[in-house]
Design a protein around this motif. Structure first.
Motif, short mmCIF file in Angstrom:
data_model
loop_
_atom_site.label_atom_id
_atom_site.label_comp_id
_atom_site.label_asym_id
_atom_site.label_seq_id
_atom_site.Cartn_x
_atom_site.Cartn_y
_atom_site.Cartn_z
N GLY A 154 -55.20 -8.21 -30.66
CA GLY A 154 -54.14 -8.11 -29.09
C GLY A 154 -54.70 -6.39 -28.91
O GLY A 154 -55.09 -5.74 -29.35
N VAL A 155 -54.31 -6.31 -27.71
CA VAL A 155 -54.32 -4.70 -26.70
C VAL A 155 -53.31 -4.21 -26.72
O VAL A 155 -51.92 -5.34 -26.10
CB VAL A 155 -55.38 -5.40 -25.59
N ARG A 156 -52.89 -3.68 -27.05
CA ARG A 156 -50.97 -2.76 -27.53
C ARG A 156 -51.88 -1.40 -27.06
O ARG A 156 -52.32 -0.29 -27.69
CB ARG A 156 -50.60 -3.01 -28.77
N GLU A 157 -51.67 -0.42 -25.74
CA GLU A 157 -51.93 0.55 -25.17
C GLU A 157 -49.70 1.70 -26.30
O GLU A 157 -48.80 1.68 -25.59
CB GLU A 157 -51.11 0.80 -23.96
N TYR A 158 -50.18 2.19 -27.09
CA TYR A 158 -49.29 3.08 -27.44
C TYR A 158 -48.09 2.40 -27.76
O TYR A 158 -46.84 3.50 -28.64
CB TYR A 158 -48.41 4.30 -26.03
N THR A 159 -47.97 1.62 -27.96
CA THR A 159 -45.86 0.33 -28.42
C THR A 159 -46.52 -1.40 -28.91
O THR A 159 -48.26 -0.73 -29.28
CB THR A 159 -45.40 0.04 -26.98
N ASP A 160 -45.50 -1.01 -28.87
CA ASP A 160 -46.25 -2.87 -30.14
C ASP A 160 -45.71 -3.97 -28.56
O ASP A 160 -46.44 -5.41 -29.46
CB ASP A 160 -45.60 -3.02 -31.33
N GLU A 161 -45.86 -3.40 -27.56
CA GLU A 161 -46.01 -4.81 -26.53
C GLU A 161 -47.29 -4.85 -26.87
O GLU A 161 -48.57 -4.39 -26.14
CB GLU A 161 -45.68 -3.72 -25.45
#
Length: 198
Positions: A154-161
């Motif tokens: 999955g794509v996550r930017e800077y966080t686990d969200e």
């Protein structure tokens, strides 16, 4: 319906479409450079370790600690070189994709990645006339040669969200796109916004 998908559904949630990645070639032209580069770097790392250990081996002064360190240094590139093969197997055999009346789901092994449909954008990349990569959310912004990696995580930017989901190498993606209102074909691929209307 597969048990893993059934277990991932919310109460009252209905599946509009489900599928899996179609079989694909490991050395497809888009990914060939990345796979070959990974293998070359792994071979270079192993040869470098062997080069530095050779004098100790020939002089019979190769200690247990040095040998253990060398094994660790060889293990990492070996695992990197096997990763493309493991990813291929995981995508083809252990991955399920679904679009429900509420969410987009990607189940990779036992990890369930989900994003709400409302306001989500879908884009198809790598269309070859039969299969395409369907990108949801920020997955549409990633370079195509990284698609396999992001299909796994999955794509996550800077966080686990989770910011994006990628359905990798979906056979006949037009069937999926037709079950999503407000998604249309375009000359550059398949794109549009997804409505939650049934």
């Amino acid at each position: 319906m597969e048990k893993r998908l059934q277990a991932a559904l919310l109460e009252g949630e209905r599946v509009r479409w489900s599928g899996r990645p179609a079989q694909f070639r490991l050395m497809h032209s888009t990914y060939r450079s990345a796979v070959v580069l990974t293998w070359l770097m792994s071979v270079c790392a192993v040869l470098l370790v062997a080069y530095f250990l050779a004098p100790y081996y020939w002089s019979h002064t190769l200690s247990g600690d040095l040998l253990l360190a060398a094994l660790v240094m060889v293990f990492m590139p070996a695992m990197l070189s096997v990763r493309p093969l493991l990813d291929k197997r995981t995508l083809e055999k252990e991955t399920i994709y679904a679009v429900t009346d509420r969410r987009v789901l990607a189940i990779v092994k036992d990890e369930v990645m989900a994003m709400p449909l409302e306001g989500l954008t879908a884009v198809a990349k790598g269309w070859d006339g039969t299969c395409a990569n369907l990108c949801f959310g920020k997955a549409a912004e990633i370079p195509e040669y990284k698609s396999r990696v992001y299909a796994m995580s999955g794509v996550r930017e800077y966080t686990d969200e989770l910011d994006g989901i990628l359905f990798y190498h979906v056979d006949r993606p037009e069937q999926l796109i037709r079950c999503l209102p407000e998604v249309r074909f375009s000359n550059s691929g398949l794109s549009g916004s997804i409505s939650t209307a049934v």
